[in-house]
Design an enzyme around this catalytic site. Sequence first.
Site, PDB file in Angstrom:
ATOM      1  N   CYS A   1      45.426  31.695  59.854  1.00 16.89           N
ATOM      2  CA  CYS A   1      45.243  31.728  61.309  1.00 16.89           C
ATOM      3  C   CYS A   1      45.975  30.567  61.966  1.00 16.89           C
ATOM      4  CB  CYS A   1      43.747  31.660  61.637  1.00 16.89           C
ATOM      5  SG  CYS A   1      43.413  31.574  63.396  1.00 16.89           S
TER       6      CYS A   1
ATOM      7  N   CYS B   1      44.017  28.990  64.890  1.00 20.98           N
ATOM      8  CA  CYS B   1      42.920  28.082  64.495  1.00 20.98           C
ATOM      9  C   CYS B   1      43.454  26.756  63.964  1.00 20.98           C
ATOM     10  CB  CYS B   1      42.071  28.712  63.391  1.00 20.98           C
ATOM     11  SG  CYS B   1      41.746  30.452  63.569  1.00 20.98           S
ATOM     12  N   ASP B   2      44.500  26.828  63.158  1.00 22.03           N
ATOM     13  CA  ASP B   2      44.877  25.656  62.356  1.00 22.03           C
ATOM     14  C   ASP B   2      46.220  25.023  62.721  1.00 22.03           C
ATOM     15  OD1 ASP B   2      42.535  26.051  60.927  1.00 22.03           O
ATOM     16  OD2 ASP B   2      43.496  27.429  59.533  1.00 22.03           O
TER      17      ASP B   2
END
Length: 334
Positions: free
Chosen positions: A157, A160-161
């Site tokens: 992701c 997200c990261d």
Amino acid sequence: MEFSLFGTTEETNQDVKPTEMKPEPDIRNVIVIGSGPAGLAAGLYTARAHLEPLLLTGNDIGGQVSLTSEVENYPGFPASITGPELVQKMQEQAEKFGVDVRIDTVTDANLDVYPFELTTYEGTYKTKALVIATGATPRKLDVPGEERLIGRGVSYCATCDGWFFNGKEVVVVGGGDSALEEGLFLTRFASKVTIIHRRDKLRAGKTLQKRAFNNDKIAFIWNSVVEEIIGDEKVSGVRLHNKVTGEDSVFSTDGVFIFIGHTPNSQLFQEQLEVDEHGYLVVDRHYSTSKEGVWAAGEIADSTFRQVVTSAGMGASAAIMVERWLGEKAAEEA
Ligand code: NAP
């Protein structure tokens, strides 16, 4: 068990309108499993048909689109919208019309009884109609080091990261739309993004290809597969095998983002509903599964299009069929 859509027999007659439909106390008219675009659209449409739907979100609230950085192709948003924002708006709209959204996960389903029975972390539910919109999960490479280094440089992701890789170098594995779209997103943070693809031709659409080829921060490694992800406490590199030259090499990197397709989340239903050879639920043109009263919408039943707009369309279509089917059944029993 006796099937009755409207609860009290006095109310049931051929002219009854959807607005008069009331679920029996412990039996739902319809339960939707999944909170991505397909599930939320099915919830919205069944709520607007006054079926008082219950929507069980599952663990991945908002589905895959909530992990997507930019959605540029959902009609109505010419300036693009982030995945989390889009799915949040969908949920707001569904709840505005009365969808009972519960953060809960189905752990067992019995479709051999009627009403159908679902077991969740929180309890059990019975329902006259079911819409399965459980989506799909990002596929793993299944190579040494991958599992151990998840959260330590291995990610599925970018939204997200990506932030954690500010000024660092990352690799992206895959050659489809997701790999390129997320690779482009990662250039906001990373100093260099190297896309590793197992062939010498990308699967991704031409527009994304053009954007990736024109981006100075993006490089490609062709005809290569990742055989191992290397690192002790965190990722330090990937071991590559070139399928054309047969050459093995190590490529240094701080992060590995994997976008190599998806596996349908159909485990609970595989013994009870027809699935194809990849585990996707088989549906007819009205999104009905092999079991009457059970519909499927979104990626759980779609290995071809997998777009936010097509998933939402499938959810809306399934919901319309649920409404008609419940109405017909009630009329027959009146
Ligand atoms: P995908 O289209 O199935 O592409 C998967 C990619 O990963 C392919 O390039 C495939 O290689 C590669 N791959 C598969 N298994 C691999 C393995 N074990 N090792 C190395 N590489 C592997 O999946 P996706 O990119 O996630 O896209 C899924 C669907 O969502 C598609 O229909 C796509 O169009 C859609 N989507 C659309 C957008 C958009 O329109 N903006 C954005 C994201 C996704 P091969 O090419 O050799 O098979």
